[in-house]
Design an enzyme around this catalytic site. Structure first.
Site, PDB file in Angstrom:
ATOM      1  N   LYS A   1       0.671  -1.221  -0.096  1.00 35.52           N
ATOM      2  CA  LYS A   1       0.088   0.112   0.038  1.00 35.52           C
ATOM      3  C   LYS A   1       0.909   1.100   0.048  1.00 35.52           C
ATOM      4  O   LYS A   1       1.756   1.464   0.962  1.00 35.52           O
ATOM      5  CB  LYS A   1      -0.887  -0.016   1.175  1.00 35.52           C
TER       6      LYS A   1
ATOM      7  N   LYS B   1      -2.058  -1.425  -3.886  1.00 35.50           N
ATOM      8  CA  LYS B   1      -3.008  -0.244  -3.962  1.00 35.50           C
ATOM      9  C   LYS B   1      -2.118   0.843  -3.933  1.00 35.50           C
ATOM     10  O   LYS B   1      -1.299   1.128  -3.436  1.00 35.50           O
ATOM     11  CB  LYS B   1      -3.826  -0.491  -2.722  1.00 35.50           C
TER      12      LYS B   1
HETATM   13  C1  PBG Z   1      -7.669   3.217   5.424  1.00 34.59           C
HETATM   14  C2  PBG Z   1      -8.008   3.036   3.885  1.00 34.59           C
HETATM   15  C3  PBG Z   1      -7.728   4.046   2.775  1.00 34.59           C
HETATM   16  C4  PBG Z   1      -8.239   3.444   1.833  1.00 34.59           C
HETATM   17  C5  PBG Z   1      -8.687   2.187   2.047  1.00 34.59           C
HETATM   18  N1  PBG Z   1      -8.550   2.015   3.407  1.00 34.59           N
HETATM   19  C6  PBG Z   1      -7.075   5.349   2.942  1.00 34.59           C
HETATM   20  C7  PBG Z   1      -5.875   5.770   3.466  1.00 34.59           C
HETATM   21  O1  PBG Z   1      -5.011   4.946   3.511  1.00 34.59           O
HETATM   22  O2  PBG Z   1      -5.893   7.058   3.797  1.00 34.59           O
HETATM   23  C8  PBG Z   1      -8.187   3.996   0.250  1.00 34.59           C
HETATM   24  C9  PBG Z   1      -9.130   3.633  -0.626  1.00 34.59           C
HETATM   25  C10 PBG Z   1      -9.394   4.543  -1.642  1.00 34.59           C
HETATM   26  O3  PBG Z   1      -8.858   5.617  -1.946  1.00 34.59           O
HETATM   27  O4  PBG Z   1     -10.533   4.025  -2.564  1.00 34.59           O
HETATM   28  N2  PBG Z   1      -6.464   2.842   5.745  1.00 34.59           N
END
Ligand code: PBG
Length: 324
Positions: free
Chosen positions: A196, A249
């Site tokens: 991520k 992601k």
């Molecule tokens: C929470 C989380 C996030 C997303 C999914 N779970 C946001 C972040 O890390 O700030 C992002 C999903 C998206 O942008 O569609 N940790």
């Protein structure tokens, strides 16, 4: 011209039926995971301004939404909770009657066959908007792990079929696996947000989830977009700790990483087609600058071609519709 030697690639492109015969990548309804934002309160179905077509939905309005999702042939959803109250420790994340736990019970009771994935993180639930416990301006790693395990167990107890931790603390898969096993949930898989990146493509999600960090940013726990080897290290440790799925992601700017993760690890790979990727297409489509359906199908097909087995996407309902 007579003696010219070359390959005739166009032979296999001459008609739609010929092209269909040799098509290498297929997008199926079964590949889609639909994200839903559930909120506390009554009679709420509010569009998220930066994500047209995506709503905040209260439990009393969830039935109609679920009927639609299921009738379209979508097999899996991922639940994000937006709680009414936040605090330093994100207590609503692991409350037995937290919004995700309640939504899970609600959906499970009505649609026992639908696969319910619970997002396991603290940022929507903490007053500071970080994904872990904060002390002296720092996000603490090990202290956060207990809360994540607690959250996962309460979600499994509510009936979640898969736990999807997205917080990027080190050791979160091990901690959650241990917590689930101790509570008797050996059979609940972990879909780890293994890779991520710290990405600007999450902007609209943070509007939707009210989870913008109140100070600093997430760069001490989410990954630097410039790094490739780091992604492989992340995926490797999550596999060693017992992850059942690996998420990459965001998706589109990281297709190279997706391919490598797919080639190196023997686990299903999940592409997260994130909020910014959604909103950019929506905005362009609303202006008439792109053909939404064609663009979306091309993007999702490219994720599968890059190695994704599954795709989490806000376009899931549209795609299911187009595939029908
Ligand atoms: C929470 C989380 C996030 C997303 C999914 N779970 C946001 C972040 O890390 O700030 C992002 C999903 C998206 O942008 O569609 N940790």
């Amino acid at each position: 011209m007579k003696d010219l030697q070359f390959n005739r690639h166009r032979r296999l492109r001459q008609s739609e039926t010929m092209r269909a015969l040799v098509r290498e990548t297929h997008l199926r309804k079964e590949d889609l995971i639909y994200p839903l934002f559930v909120v506390e309160g009554e009679n709420i179905k509010n569009v998220v301004p930066s994500m047209p077509g995506v709503y905040h939905i209260s439990l009393d309005n969830l039935q109609a939404e679920m009927d639609e999702v299921v009738s379209l042939g979508i097999k899996s959803i991922i639940l994000f909770g937006v709680p009414a109250e936040k605090d330093e420790l994100g207590k609503q994340a692991y409350h037995d009657h937290g919004i995700v736990q309640e939504a899970t019970r609600f959906v499970k009771e009505r649609y026992p066959d639908l696969v319910i994935i619970a997002d396991t993180c603290l940022c929507q639930y903490t007053s500071h908007g970080h994904c872990g416990i904060v002390k002296d301006g720092k996000v603490l790693n090990d202290e956060t792990l207990d809360l994540l395990a607690k959250t996962a167990v309460s979600q499994a107890e509510a009936g979640a079929d898969i736990i999807a931790p997205s917080n990027m603390m080190d050791g979160f898969v091990a901690a959650i696996r241990h917590g689930l096993d101790e509570a008797g949930y050996h059979d609940v898989p972990i879909m780890s947000y293994a890779v991520k990146y710290s990405s600007s493509f999450y902007g609209p999600f943070r509007d939707a989830a009210h989870s913008t960090p109140q100070f600093g940013d997430r760069r001490t726990y989410q990954m630097d977009p410039a790094n490739r080897m780091e992604a492989l290290r992340e995926a490797q440790s999550d596999m060693e700790e017992g992850a059942d799925f690996l998420i990459v992601k965001p998706a589109l700017s990281y297709l190279d990483i997706m391919r490598e993760v797919k080639d190196r690890f023997n686990a299903p790979v999940v592409a997260y087609n994130v909020s910014g990727e959604y909103s950019m297409v929506k905005a362009a489509a609303q202006n008439g600058w792109v053909n939404e359906q064609e663009i979306v199908m091309e993007k999702l097909t490219s994720m599968k071609r890059a190695g994704a087995d599954l795709i989490i996407t806000y376009f899931a309902k549209d795609v299911a519709n187009w595939l029908s």
